[in-house]
Design a protein around this motif. Structure first.
Motif, PDB file in Angstrom:
ATOM      1  N   MET A 207       0.855  -1.172   0.000  1.00  0.00           N
ATOM      2  CA  MET A 207       0.000   0.000   0.000  1.00  0.00           C
ATOM      3  C   MET A 207       0.892   1.223   0.000  1.00  0.00           C
ATOM      4  SD  MET A 207      -2.930   1.071   2.768  1.00  0.00           S
ATOM      5  CE  MET A 207      -4.028  -0.215   2.302  1.00  0.00           C
ATOM      6  N   ASP A 208       0.583   2.195  -0.845  1.00  0.00           N
ATOM      7  CA  ASP A 208       1.403   3.397  -0.963  1.00  0.00           C
ATOM      8  C   ASP A 208       1.050   4.466   0.054  1.00  0.00           C
ATOM      9  OD1 ASP A 208       1.243   3.047  -4.509  1.00  0.00           O
ATOM     10  OD2 ASP A 208       2.805   2.386  -3.144  1.00  0.00           O
ATOM     11  N   GLY A 209      -0.074   4.345   0.744  1.00  0.00           N
ATOM     12  CA  GLY A 209      -0.498   5.337   1.727  1.00  0.00           C
ATOM     13  C   GLY A 209       0.250   5.160   3.032  1.00  0.00           C
ATOM     14  N   LYS A 210      -0.309   5.692   4.096  1.00  0.00           N
ATOM     15  CA  LYS A 210       0.317   5.617   5.408  1.00  0.00           C
ATOM     16  C   LYS A 210      -0.570   4.830   6.359  1.00  0.00           C
ATOM     17  CE  LYS A 210       3.709   8.334   4.349  1.00  0.00           C
ATOM     18  NZ  LYS A 210       4.992   7.788   4.088  1.00  0.00           N
ATOM     19  N   ARG A 211       0.059   4.092   7.261  1.00  0.00           N
ATOM     20  CA  ARG A 211      -0.662   3.376   8.308  1.00  0.00           C
ATOM     21  C   ARG A 211      -0.044   3.743   9.645  1.00  0.00           C
ATOM     22  NH1 ARG A 211      -0.735  -2.836   6.567  1.00  0.00           N
ATOM     23  NH2 ARG A 211       1.355  -2.371   5.897  1.00  0.00           N
ATOM     24  N   ILE A 212      -0.888   3.874  10.666  1.00  0.00           N
ATOM     25  CA  ILE A 212      -0.393   4.035  12.027  1.00  0.00           C
ATOM     26  C   ILE A 212      -1.097   3.007  12.886  1.00  0.00           C
ATOM     27  CG2 ILE A 212       0.129   6.491  11.803  1.00  0.00           C
ATOM     28  CD1 ILE A 212      -2.449   7.019  13.397  1.00  0.00           C
TER      29      ILE A 212
ATOM     30  N   LEU B 116      -6.614   4.720  -3.756  1.00  0.00           N
ATOM     31  CA  LEU B 116      -5.574   3.903  -3.140  1.00  0.00           C
ATOM     32  C   LEU B 116      -6.235   2.628  -2.644  1.00  0.00           C
ATOM     33  CD1 LEU B 116      -2.677   3.659  -1.800  1.00  0.00           C
ATOM     34  CD2 LEU B 116      -3.782   4.592   0.227  1.00  0.00           C
ATOM     35  N   SER B 117      -5.695   1.494  -2.991  1.00  0.00           N
ATOM     36  CA  SER B 117      -6.261   0.236  -2.496  1.00  0.00           C
ATOM     37  C   SER B 117      -5.153  -0.616  -1.912  1.00  0.00           C
ATOM     38  CB  SER B 117      -6.995  -0.507  -3.614  1.00  0.00           C
ATOM     39  OG  SER B 117      -6.104  -0.833  -4.651  1.00  0.00           O
ATOM     40  N   GLY B 118      -5.512  -1.393  -0.916  1.00  0.00           N
ATOM     41  CA  GLY B 118      -4.568  -2.268  -0.251  1.00  0.00           C
ATOM     42  C   GLY B 118      -5.281  -3.085   0.793  1.00  0.00           C
ATOM     43  N   GLN B 119      -4.506  -3.708   1.653  1.00  0.00           N
ATOM     44  CA  GLN B 119      -5.079  -4.534   2.715  1.00  0.00           C
ATOM     45  C   GLN B 119      -4.414  -4.209   4.035  1.00  0.00           C
ATOM     46  OE1 GLN B 119      -4.460  -8.585   1.267  1.00  0.00           O
ATOM     47  NE2 GLN B 119      -6.588  -8.626   0.605  1.00  0.00           N
TER      48      GLN B 119
END
Length: 193
Positions: A1-6, A39-42
């Motif tokens: 995933m190209d976005g951000k996760r916290i 944006l798509s991901g898991q």
């Protein structure tokens, strides 16, 4: 995933799509024009570091996952990923709570105040109790709003600070919501089965 996760030990996963939203003002690079609009991901409950270490005893290994953006609740095994799609500048915050078995049959996970990004931050304690007529679950916390939880069974009754209250139970996703009156700073919910 190209976005951000916290994520943190409270069981919160934040997913943000910041791509293509702007450029850094100190650099001479222009805004990217050829970014995907979605944006798509898991993500997965397993993305939360040390989750197994802080999960309660009698944990089923499954989790209740609440999506703040969708207002929906799902039950997932801890390692099963789920799909996330976000448009540019969208975000979602997932509250993840381990499902614990009470009284040998009730599967329950407190989510918290579901109108807050960090829903679980309002919950201080969760515990079961036995009564000759029935068993129950007590939850202590703070703040007003709508309290949400996963429960595999519909409760017989719910109370907030010893006052019986109306509650909503959705049979499709086992989502229990209980109103906490405005002006309430501290509360104790009793869910009776």
């Amino acid at each position: 995933m190209d976005g951000k996760r916290i994520w943190n030990l409270k069981g919160v996963i934040g997913v943000f799509n910041c791509q293509g939203a702007g450029s850094w003002p100190c650099l001479d690079n222009p805004i990217e024009k050829d970014v995907s609009p979605i944006l798509s991901g898991q993500v997965s409950p397993a993305d939360i570091e040390y989750f197994e270490e802080v999960a309660p005893s009698k944990w089923t290994g499954d989790c209740a996952v609440f999506s703040f953006k969708a207002g929906s609740l799902s039950r997932l095994p801890k390692k099963r990923p789920f799909d996330v799609e976000l448009k540019i500048l969208e975000c979602d915050v997932f509250t993840v709570s381990p499902i614990k078995v009470y009284h040998g049959k009730v599967h329950f996970a407190a989510i918290g105040l579901i109108d807050m990004y960090n829903s679980g931050g309002a919950v201080k304690t969760v515990g079961g109790f036995d009564h000759p007529d029935n068993g129950g679950i007590g939850i202590k916390g703070r703040g007003a709003g709508r309290f949400g939880a996963y429960s595999n069974e519909k409760p017989k009754l719910c109370s907030v600070n010893s006052e019986q209250v109306e509650f909503i139970f959705n049979n499709e996703d086992n989502f229990l919501t209980i109103p906490i009156p405005s002006g309430t700073n501290f509360w104790e919910i009793v869910v009776s089965y």
